[in-house]
Write an enzyme that holds these catalytic residues in place. Structure first.
Site, short mmCIF file in Angstrom:
data_model
loop_
_atom_site.label_atom_id
_atom_site.label_comp_id
_atom_site.label_asym_id
_atom_site.label_seq_id
_atom_site.Cartn_x
_atom_site.Cartn_y
_atom_site.Cartn_z
N GLY A 32 0.89 -1.28 -0.12
CA GLY A 32 0.02 0.14 0.05
C GLY A 32 0.75 1.16 -0.03
N TYR A 36 3.37 9.89 2.51
CA TYR A 36 4.49 10.26 2.84
C TYR A 36 5.55 9.10 2.34
CZ TYR A 36 2.57 13.63 6.17
OH TYR A 36 1.98 14.90 6.52
N GLY A 37 4.78 7.93 2.09
CA GLY A 37 5.69 6.94 1.69
C GLY A 37 4.75 5.41 1.05
N VAL A 39 4.59 0.77 1.54
CA VAL A 39 4.90 -0.20 2.43
C VAL A 39 5.07 -1.68 1.43
CG1 VAL A 39 4.18 -1.74 4.25
CG2 VAL A 39 3.72 0.53 4.29
N LYS A 54 8.18 -0.28 5.69
CA LYS A 54 7.80 1.04 5.42
C LYS A 54 8.63 1.80 4.77
CE LYS A 54 4.61 4.91 6.80
NZ LYS A 54 3.62 5.31 7.59
N ASP A 165 -4.61 9.65 14.03
CA ASP A 165 -5.35 8.96 12.77
C ASP A 165 -5.56 7.46 13.03
OD1 ASP A 165 -6.26 9.08 10.40
OD2 ASP A 165 -4.37 8.54 9.22
#
Length: 312
Positions: A32, A36-37, A39, A54, A165
Site C-alpha cells: 500500500g 509520505y511513503g 509499504v 515502510k 489517525d
C-alpha cells in the site's frame, strides 16, 4: 552497493538499496501507499520470516513532522516514535535503515517479531469487517478488538504520544483477533506531565474528526483521539459511522443505525460510545475513564473464543 530489485515504480530506476538492508532482506510486493511513503513486504535472508517495510520519502515529510533526537539525529517524528514504543498492541519496529531518498522501517505485527503471513494472514480491520457475515463484528468480538485499541492508546498517552489517525485501515488484525496499531505518520508528541498543547492543523481522517476539529477550533490531541475511538466503536458494532452527515458530527448528534443481521447493541456499549462522542472536549471522557468502563471489564480475558471467522 547492491541494486534494488524494482517491484514498484516508486523507486527511481538508478536507485540502490542501503547495502545493510539488502544484505538482510529480499523485497517482495507493495502492500500500500500513503502521502509520505509506501509499504512493501520483505523476507529475512537467513531466518526466512516476513516483515512489512515502510519506506518514508524524506522529501515528502513536512517541516512540522521532523524531530531532533540525540541518538537518531534529524528524523521524522514517526521514526522517533517507532524506535521508542513497546506495546503488544502496537506494530513493532525491528530496525532502521536509510539512504539519500528514504528511511526504511521493517515492521512486525507479531508479538514475537517473527511473523509468518503465509500461515496466519493479517488484515487491516476494514477488510476484517467487510469479510464478516453482516459487515460488522459481533458485540463480543468488537469488545475484544476495541479493548486492545484502548490499551494501545492508554500506553501511548502515558508516553505523551497521540496517534491522531486511528481508523480501521490503521489497525491490523490476525485470525485470532489480535490487533496492532500501525502508521504513526500523523502522530504528535508532548510532555505527558504538562498540559497538552493546542493545535490548529489537522492531518488525520475527516470522517473520524471531532466536533472541535470540524469547527476549525484550536484542539488538544488526546480528547480528539477519544472522539476517534467513539467513531471506531460505531463502525465495529454497526458497520456505519455514528454521524450520517458532517453537521451531525459538528453538533455531536449521534445516530446509531440498526445492526446488519439483527441483534441489539447493549446499553453499556452505547453508553461508552456516547462518552467518547461528547461534543464538548472538556466534558468528554479521557482514556483512563474509557479503559475503566464497565463494558470493557474482562474483555481481554476471554481467551481464544471467537464468534466469527476471518476468511483468507
Amino acid at each position: 552497493m547492491i541494486k534494488a530489485r524494482i517491484f514498484s515504480p516508486r523507486f527511481p530506476s538508478d536507485h540502490h538499496l542501503n547495502p545493510f538492508f539488502a544484505g538482510t532482506y529480499t523485497l517482495g510486493d507493495e502492500l500500500g501507499a500513503g502521502g509520505y511513503g509506501f509499504v512493501m513486504t520483505a523476507r529475512h535472508h537467513v531466518e526466512g520470516y516476513e516483515v512489512a517495510v515502510k519506506f518514508i520519502i524524506k522529501s515528502k515529510v513536512p517541516d512540522h513532522a521532523w524531530w531532533d533526537d540525540e541518538l537518531l539525529g534529524h528524523v521524522p517524528t514517526e521514526v522517533m516514535i517507532m524506535s521508542l514504543v513497546n506495546n503488544d498492541n502496537i506494530v513493532k519496529c525491528l530496525d532502521l535503515f536509510e539512504d539519500d531518498l528514504y528511511f526504511y522501517l521493517p515492521l512486525s505485527p507479531s508479538p514475537d517479531a517473527r511473523p509468518n503471513f503465509s500461515r496466519r494472514p493479517s488484515y487491516d480491520l476494514f477488510e476484517c469487517i467487510e469479510q464478516s457475515k453482516h459487515k460488522r463484528l459481533s458485540e463480543n468480538n468488537a469488545r475484544y478488538v476495541f479493548a486492545q485499541v484502548v490499551e494501545a492508546v492508554y500506553y501511548l498517552d502515558s508516553q505523551g504520544i497521540t496517534h491522531c489517525d486511528i481508523k480501521d485501515e490503521n489497525l491490523v488484525i490476525d485470525a485470532d483477533f489480535k490487533v496492532k496499531l500501525i502508521d504513526f505518520g500523523s502522530a504528535v508528541v508532548a510532555d505527558p506531565t504538562s498540559p497538552r498543547p493546542f493545535y490548529s492543523l489537522f492531518f488525520g481522517t475527516t470522517a473520524y474528526a471531532s466536533s472541535e476539529i470540524l469547527l476549525k477550533k484550536p484542539y488538544q490531541a488526546p480528547p480528539a483521539e477519544i472522539w476517534t475511538l467513539g467513531v471506531l466503536l460505531s463502525y465495529l458494532l454497526t458497520g456505519h459511522s455514528p454521524f450520517p452527515t458532517e453537521q451531525d458530527a459538528i453538533d455531536g448528534r449521534m445516530v446509531v443505525r440498526e445492526t446488519r443481521g439483527g441483534g441489539r447493541i447493549s446499553r453499556a456499549a452505547l453508553g461508552l460510545m456516547a462518552r467518547c462522542l461528547e461534543r464538548d472536549p472538556e466534558r468528554r471522557a479521557d482514556i483512563a475513564e474509557i479503559r475503566g468502563h464497565r463494558w470493557l471489564q474482562g474483555a481481554l480475558e476471554r481467551g481464544g473464543e471467537h464468534e466469527t471467522e476471518i476468511k483468507a
